[in-house]
Structures are given as C-alpha cells and as structure tokens.
Design a protein around this motif. Sequence first.
Motif, PDB file in Angstrom:
ATOM      1  N   TYR A  25       0.813  -1.219   0.000  1.00  0.00           N
ATOM      2  CA  TYR A  25       0.000   0.000   0.000  1.00  0.00           C
ATOM      3  C   TYR A  25       0.849   1.274   0.000  1.00  0.00           C
ATOM      4  O   TYR A  25       0.297   2.384   0.019  1.00  0.00           O
ATOM      5  CB  TYR A  25      -0.914   0.044   1.227  1.00  0.00           C
ATOM      6  N   VAL A  61       2.587   0.375   8.670  1.00  0.00           N
ATOM      7  CA  VAL A  61       1.991   0.963   9.875  1.00  0.00           C
ATOM      8  C   VAL A  61       2.578   0.306  11.128  1.00  0.00           C
ATOM      9  O   VAL A  61       3.317  -0.676  11.038  1.00  0.00           O
ATOM     10  CB  VAL A  61       0.448   0.876   9.821  1.00  0.00           C
ATOM     11  N   CYS A  86      -3.737   1.970  12.641  1.00  0.00           N
ATOM     12  CA  CYS A  86      -4.622   1.100  11.852  1.00  0.00           C
ATOM     13  C   CYS A  86      -5.911   0.978  12.650  1.00  0.00           C
ATOM     14  O   CYS A  86      -5.867   0.683  13.852  1.00  0.00           O
ATOM     15  CB  CYS A  86      -3.958  -0.267  11.681  1.00  0.00           C
ATOM     16  N   SER A  87      -7.060   1.210  11.979  1.00  0.00           N
ATOM     17  CA  SER A  87      -8.318   1.200  12.725  1.00  0.00           C
ATOM     18  C   SER A  87      -8.611  -0.182  13.307  1.00  0.00           C
ATOM     19  O   SER A  87      -9.260  -0.287  14.365  1.00  0.00           O
ATOM     20  CB  SER A  87      -9.477   1.648  11.829  1.00  0.00           C
ATOM     21  N   CYS A 171     -11.939  -2.150   9.226  1.00  0.00           N
ATOM     22  CA  CYS A 171     -10.940  -1.383   8.485  1.00  0.00           C
ATOM     23  C   CYS A 171     -11.650  -0.198   7.847  1.00  0.00           C
ATOM     24  O   CYS A 171     -12.621  -0.388   7.099  1.00  0.00           O
ATOM     25  CB  CYS A 171     -10.299  -2.261   7.412  1.00  0.00           C
ATOM     26  N   HIS A 174     -11.670  -0.711   3.863  1.00  0.00           N
ATOM     27  CA  HIS A 174     -12.435  -1.800   3.236  1.00  0.00           C
ATOM     28  C   HIS A 174     -13.917  -1.786   3.598  1.00  0.00           C
ATOM     29  O   HIS A 174     -14.730  -2.303   2.842  1.00  0.00           O
ATOM     30  CB  HIS A 174     -11.790  -3.143   3.581  1.00  0.00           C
ATOM     31  N   GLU A 199     -11.219  -8.097   4.233  1.00  0.00           N
ATOM     32  CA  GLU A 199     -11.655  -7.136   5.262  1.00  0.00           C
ATOM     33  C   GLU A 199     -12.923  -6.397   4.819  1.00  0.00           C
ATOM     34  O   GLU A 199     -13.400  -5.514   5.527  1.00  0.00           O
ATOM     35  CB  GLU A 199     -10.548  -6.107   5.516  1.00  0.00           C
ATOM     36  N   CYS A 257      -5.618   4.537   2.386  1.00  0.00           N
ATOM     37  CA  CYS A 257      -5.531   4.408   3.836  1.00  0.00           C
ATOM     38  C   CYS A 257      -4.716   5.593   4.347  1.00  0.00           C
ATOM     39  O   CYS A 257      -3.530   5.720   4.026  1.00  0.00           O
ATOM     40  CB  CYS A 257      -4.852   3.091   4.215  1.00  0.00           C
ATOM     41  N   MET A 260      -1.407   4.428   6.129  1.00  0.00           N
ATOM     42  CA  MET A 260      -0.327   3.954   5.243  1.00  0.00           C
ATOM     43  C   MET A 260       0.300   5.131   4.506  1.00  0.00           C
ATOM     44  O   MET A 260       1.513   5.174   4.298  1.00  0.00           O
ATOM     45  CB  MET A 260      -0.887   2.953   4.230  1.00  0.00           C
TER      46      MET A 260
HETATM   47 FE1  SF4 Z   1      -5.505  -0.837   8.828  1.00  0.00          FE
HETATM   48 FE2  SF4 Z   1      -7.310  -0.752   6.893  1.00  0.00          FE
HETATM   49 FE3  SF4 Z   1      -5.211   0.870   6.782  1.00  0.00          FE
HETATM   50 FE4  SF4 Z   1      -4.898  -1.789   6.402  1.00  0.00          FE
HETATM   51  S1  SF4 Z   1      -6.021  -0.371   5.087  1.00  0.00           S
HETATM   52  S2  SF4 Z   1      -3.639  -0.459   7.682  1.00  0.00           S
HETATM   53  S3  SF4 Z   1      -6.446  -2.594   7.807  1.00  0.00           S
HETATM   54  S4  SF4 Z   1      -6.840   0.899   8.331  1.00  0.00           S
END
Ligand code: SF4
Length: 323
Positions: A25, A61, A86-87, A171, A174, A199, A257, A260
């Motif tokens: 990502y 992350v 990361c959520s 997430c 997703h 996800e 994201c 990321m």
């Molecule tokens: Fe977390 Fe979703 Fe970002 Fe992956 S894309 S790091 S699961 S928030």
Amino acid sequence: MLAPLTLRIRELACAKNAVILGHSYMTPDVLFGVSDHRGDSLGLSKIARDTDADVIVFCGVRFMGETAKILSPGKTVLLPDPDAGCSLSEAITGADVRRLRVEHPDAAFVCYVNTSAEVKAECDVVCTSANALAIVQAVPQQKVVFLPDRYMAANLRALTTKEIIGYDGRCIVHETFSKDTLMAWRRAHPGARILVHTESPEEVVALADLAGGTGDMVDYVRRSDAREFMLVTECGLSERLKVEFPDRQFIGTCTMCPHMKRVELRKVLQVLEAPRPDQVVTLPEDVRVRAHKAIERMFELTAKAADATRPHSNAGESTPRCD
Ligand code: SF4
Ligand code: 13P
C-alpha cells in the motif's frame, strides 16, 4: 549538488546494513524507489524474521513494525512514521482479550496480524488475510474467537463449520466498499476480474472472483489470462501492479488508507539519518515473548496446511540493491 532523495536513502541503507521493507500500500516512490522487498504482511514478516540486516526500516503501519520486532528482537526496527496506526489494530486491547477469555474459556483465540503486540501476546495464534481460513481450520478447538475484524469473521463463517465468535473491529478503507459500486463496475467492465480483500463486507465479497489478501491478489493477476482487474482494496496495490504488469488494466475507485499514506520518502531518509526515540520500536520482553509464540504457532500451522506452499505466502518481491 545533493543526490536525489532515493539515492541518499539507498546509500545510507547500504552503509548501515539496513533492509527497507515496503507494504504493497506504499506509494510507488517508496515501493519501487527505495524498498528492498515489497509484499503483503505475511511475506514481509517472514523477510523480517530471516534477514541478516542489522536494521529493519518498516514502511508500513505501527503493528507491522511491532511484528518485525517480535520476530527479530536483536535488530533495530525503525518506523518512518510512528503515528501511522490502523483502525483494526486500535479496535482492541490486551485487556479486552483477557475479558473475552473469561467469557469463552473453551475457544481458540485467533487474532489477525493487524493487532498490537499486546493483543497478540494474549492470543493462541496469529493469522493474516492470506492464511486466516487455514489457521481457523487447523486449531483443534471447534469454537474460535476471531479478533478483531467483524467482516473477516463473517467471511470466515461462510467457509467453515467452526463456530466463529467475532468482534467489532473494522478497516476504515475496506468497510467503505459497497455492492452497488461493484455491480456498476461489473456492468461497465463485464470482462474484468473482481478481486476483493476479505476485510470487506460479506455482500462485497460475495461478488468477487477472488477474495483474499493482497498477496492472493498479486498471485491471481500473475496467473490470470484476463486483461482487466478491479482491485477492491487500498489503491496502493493497483499502483504497484500497474508498474509490475504494464500490459494489464487496473480499474475502479481509489481508496487510500490515511495511515499507510503517512509514510513518505523524506521520513524514510530522516529515520535512517537520525531516528528519534519514538521511531525505534521497543516492546516489553514478556509481551514480545508471548506474542512471538502466537506468531510462531501461525508459521507452524501454515507449514502443515496445504496452501502454505503458495509462493506469495512465503516471500514478497525483492530488488537487490546493495551489491
Ligand atoms: Fe488498517 Fe485498513 Fe489501513 Fe490496512 S487499510 S492499515 S487494515 S486501516
Ligand atoms: P495484507 O495482509 O493483505 O497485506 O493486508 C494488510 C492490510 O493492512 C490490509 O488492509
């Protein structure tokens, strides 16, 4: 004249015997400009475990850097942006797992790799999106508490006869994909293959030609004869595959994201030049040891499972850079 950023990063990485790992990502400048290895979370975890570099710079992350530290305690693990969270990882704590253990004493506790070291330390086994089903099938218990992604838990329920107890993690990328968007794209591009990250919500996964992790998607594109693909995941993966497969079309919306995307080249340079204390991953040793046990259990169980032989599960893509 100053060398371009990428050259300065590469010179420093080689001089410090540092390996740069880039999750799929990341933006292409990070992924193709400076990373030694690019891949999914499982492939990069294994590279972090096996590398003989002294320093690991994890372009990803926080939980990914923690995973690298769990596996390589003797190495210095650096995060270009320690606030990249990361959520899913933030949805659950170690105390939450301990509480659930009391509620479900007879269950196996499986946690997704997108969790903190503290949460991994409280679980029996870790999994990634590439091996979640294999792990759930391989644990001896019939009842499995699967943490923390509610959609992955729901998607697993459709594939196993085991009892899956979920949690309310999501997430933020997703969970935004919808059935209507996918159907509209399918009508506009009837020949396109739709590859969906697990996800995502069940009704989105139901429309997929492939549901899996980012490594599964790369593998699918590599093997497929199709020309058009819709990657229902963070858009960094489409950017990566546009470079690696210039003869294919990658269509669809771009969902980023925000965590990321905090990782930038200038932060990679800074962390190699002079890391701040908050960029160096440290973990209490008792937490690290228990989390390590849960990750090693994942490696043991996937080595036994038939699908562990898939190439994307064993390594990411590498670009030799220091010789
Ligand atoms: Fe977390 Fe979703 Fe970002 Fe992956 S894309 S790091 S699961 S928030
Ligand atoms: P993978 O495990 O498929 O690499 O995905 C990691 C992630 O953060 C997905 O959003």
